[in-house]
Scaffold this active site. Structure first.
Site, PDB file in Angstrom:
ATOM      1  N   LYS A  19       3.970  -3.667   8.291  1.00  0.00           N
ATOM      2  CA  LYS A  19       2.941  -3.941  10.313  1.00  0.00           C
ATOM      3  C   LYS A  19       3.761  -4.248  10.896  1.00  0.00           C
ATOM      4  CE  LYS A  19      -2.003  -2.166   7.578  1.00  0.00           C
ATOM      5  NZ  LYS A  19      -2.644  -3.003   7.933  1.00  0.00           N
ATOM      6  N   TYR A  59      -4.715   6.980   9.895  1.00  0.00           N
ATOM      7  CA  TYR A  59      -5.586   6.845   9.972  1.00  0.00           C
ATOM      8  C   TYR A  59      -7.113   7.993   9.237  1.00  0.00           C
ATOM      9  CZ  TYR A  59      -3.841   1.751   9.309  1.00  0.00           C
ATOM     10  OH  TYR A  59      -3.513   0.769   9.344  1.00  0.00           O
ATOM     11  N   ARG A 125      -1.463  -1.976  -4.629  1.00  0.00           N
ATOM     12  CA  ARG A 125      -2.825  -2.936  -3.810  1.00  0.00           C
ATOM     13  C   ARG A 125      -2.251  -4.451  -4.570  1.00  0.00           C
ATOM     14  NH1 ARG A 125      -5.745   0.212   0.300  1.00  0.00           N
ATOM     15  NH2 ARG A 125      -7.596  -0.440  -0.347  1.00  0.00           N
ATOM     16  N   THR A 131      -8.428  -6.255   2.108  1.00  0.00           N
ATOM     17  CA  THR A 131      -8.272  -6.144   3.185  1.00  0.00           C
ATOM     18  C   THR A 131      -7.895  -6.673   4.387  1.00  0.00           C
ATOM     19  OG1 THR A 131      -8.769  -3.934   2.889  1.00  0.00           O
ATOM     20  CG2 THR A 131      -8.686  -4.511   5.348  1.00  0.00           C
ATOM     21  N   ARG A 142      -1.459 -10.507   1.574  1.00  0.00           N
ATOM     22  CA  ARG A 142      -1.957 -10.328   2.185  1.00  0.00           C
ATOM     23  C   ARG A 142      -2.744 -11.875   1.789  1.00  0.00           C
ATOM     24  NH1 ARG A 142      -5.026  -4.842   2.457  1.00  0.00           N
ATOM     25  NH2 ARG A 142      -3.824  -4.350   4.134  1.00  0.00           N
ATOM     26  N   ASN A 162      -2.855  -7.287   8.832  1.00  0.00           N
ATOM     27  CA  ASN A 162      -2.706  -8.060   7.352  1.00  0.00           C
ATOM     28  C   ASN A 162      -0.866  -7.730   7.122  1.00  0.00           C
ATOM     29  OD1 ASN A 162      -3.227  -5.432   7.697  1.00  0.00           O
ATOM     30  ND2 ASN A 162      -5.680  -5.315   6.626  1.00  0.00           N
ATOM     31  N   HIS A 165       0.521  -1.744   5.345  1.00  0.00           N
ATOM     32  CA  HIS A 165      -0.534  -1.082   4.771  1.00  0.00           C
ATOM     33  C   HIS A 165      -0.208  -0.225   2.984  1.00  0.00           C
ATOM     34  CE1 HIS A 165      -3.449   2.981   4.113  1.00  0.00           C
ATOM     35  NE2 HIS A 165      -1.386   2.606   3.974  1.00  0.00           N
ATOM     36  N   GLU A 176      -0.226  11.186   3.027  1.00  0.00           N
ATOM     37  CA  GLU A 176      -0.247  10.062   3.167  1.00  0.00           C
ATOM     38  C   GLU A 176       1.747  10.376   3.536  1.00  0.00           C
ATOM     39  OE1 GLU A 176      -3.545   6.280   3.874  1.00  0.00           O
ATOM     40  OE2 GLU A 176      -2.043   6.548   2.549  1.00  0.00           O
TER      41      GLU A 176
END
Ligand code: GDP
Ligand code: MG
Length: 207
Positions: A19, A59, A125, A131, A142, A162, A165, A176
């Site tokens: 991001k 999103y 992940r 998150t 994160r 954060n 993604h 995605e």
């Protein structure tokens, strides 16, 4: 490559997007390095500044996104006692979150990547963490590199920062990746380390 081999776990793909704050914090190399060292293969990469429309598409790929994310966020808001009169709805909360995300994600360049390998979705992940950075595990991206919380974002009316993604499920990843990349932008190639990661017999190592 036939259809059967395509189904092997080593072909699982996931989308990761560094991001704007991840770029600004000079964490590109750090993040890519964490994904490389676990054994995943980078098969697509591009850098650009997304439009607000594109971020909305991203999103809302899941038609239930408003209900799910809005419901989850509303629970948090009520737990903190910030909606004492119970006037907010999940949809209204999600729309507010989406607007903030559109502003955040189109504020500067991002780097979109497709990573491939066995359990790519779950592994990435795990490496990025939960998150909300305040509660993301220590040792995750994160958890290690940023200090944001939902409490702060509500106070400042902005998206949670954060850093990155990543797709949450194999199905989400498929959708995605189709949105972010054309088929021909995703490369198919062998990585030398795949011999030690996936070869069953290890019969090609000795000279
Ligand atoms: P992720 O997959 O870990 O990024 O999380 P989600 O898919 O659940 O949510 C997508 C984005 O929506 C997050 O990166 C946050 O910016 C935002 N979001 C999700 N849940 C909440 C919440 O409870 N409160 C707020 N303020 N934002 C949220
Ligand atoms: Mg998600």
């Amino acid at each position: 490559m036939n259809d059967h081999s395509k189904k092997h776990h080593k072909y699982e793909q996931t989308l990761a997007v560094i991001k704007p704050d991840g770029i600004q914090r000079s964490l590109i190399g750090e993040m890519i390095s964490r994904f490389e060292r676990v054994g995943l293969k980078l098969v697509a990469l591009k850098m650009f500044t997304p439009s607000k429309t594109f971020i909305e598409q991203h999103y809302t790929i899941d038609p239930a996104w408003h209900e799910i994310t809005g419901g989850k966020a509303l629970d948090q808001i009520r737990k903190r006692g910030e909606d004492p009169e119970q006037i907010l709805t999940p949809r209204a909360v999600a729309s507010r979150i989406l607007e903030r995300l559109q502003h955040y994600m189109s504020s500067g360049p991002v780097i979109a990547m497709v990573w491939q390998g066995a359990h790519a979705v779950k592994l990435i992940r795990k490496l990025i963490g939960g998150t909300e950075p305040l509660s993301s595990d220590v040792g995750t991206i994160r958890g290690d590199y940023v200090l944001d919380s939902y409490e702060l974002t509500e106070r400042d009316d902005r998206a949670i920062r954060n850093l990155i993604h990543a797709s949450g499920s194999v199905e989400e990843a498929d959708n995605e990746i189709k949105l972010w990349f054309k088929n021909e932008e995703i490369l198919s190639y062998k990585l030398a380390q795949e011999v030690i990661l996936y070869d069953v017999n290890l019969d090609g190592l000795k000279e």
